[in-house]
Design a protein around this motif. Structure first.
Motif: not given
Length: 167
Positions: A74-75, A78, A81
């Motif tokens: 998830r990091e 983000e 992209d």
């Protein structure tokens, strides 16, 4: 891409892999593959037994690290992209976890469509899409060294462009 690989090298727990992970990047996805220590097998064990032990080690890693891998993914998603996929090399096998399948549009003339249809009719593939993916994997398998040479040449072209005058 070096920045992405460096981020993962710094972000991943050092005890996960034996060495730096292999990080492969394209426009849609980042695939992170680390080497696991091969499990001990009895001396004289068959190749099948060694492969089964490696598969078990890969499954254990996948289950034991799931929550942490999701958090790191998830990091990374983000930050970069792109979707993040994971995999491991253990023994002689590579196991990839939940990778992205991206539709690719192509225009084919009748001879190429007939080739795909033949693969479908022969039961090699279930659809034209699967037949095309099978064909691409076959080219990569048989022309892997040549494909790698092309990729290396493209890296040199990108570096030369970056070092040249700005427009």
């Amino acid at each position: 891409m070096d920045d992405i690989a460096a981020w993962f090298a710094g972000r991943l727990p050092s005890e996960w892999f034996t060495g730096e992970p292999e990080v492969t990047v394209d426009r849609e996805e980042i695939v992170v593959v680390g080497r696991l220590e091969a499990p001990d097998v009895a001396e004289g064990a068959s190749e099948g037994a060694a492969a089964a032990a490696a598969a078990g080690r890969a499954t254990r890693f996948r289950e034991d690290t799931r929550e942490q891998r999701i958090r790191i993914a998830r990091e990374g998603e983000e930050l970069f992209d792109r979707k993040i996929a994971w995999g491991v090399d253990c023994g002689e096998s590579r196991v990839l976890f939940t990778t992205v399948a991206v539709p690719v549009m192509t225009r084919l003339r009748q001879p190429e469509r007939r080739t795909l249809d033949t693969l479908v009719e022969a039961g090699i593939a279930r659809s034209r899409s699967e037949a095309l993916a099978w064909s691409v994997r076959l080219v990569a398998q048989h022309e892997g060294d040549w494909i790698e040479q092309l990729r290396s040449s493209l890296v040199a072209v990108r570096e030369a462009r970056a070092a040249g005058p700005s427009v």
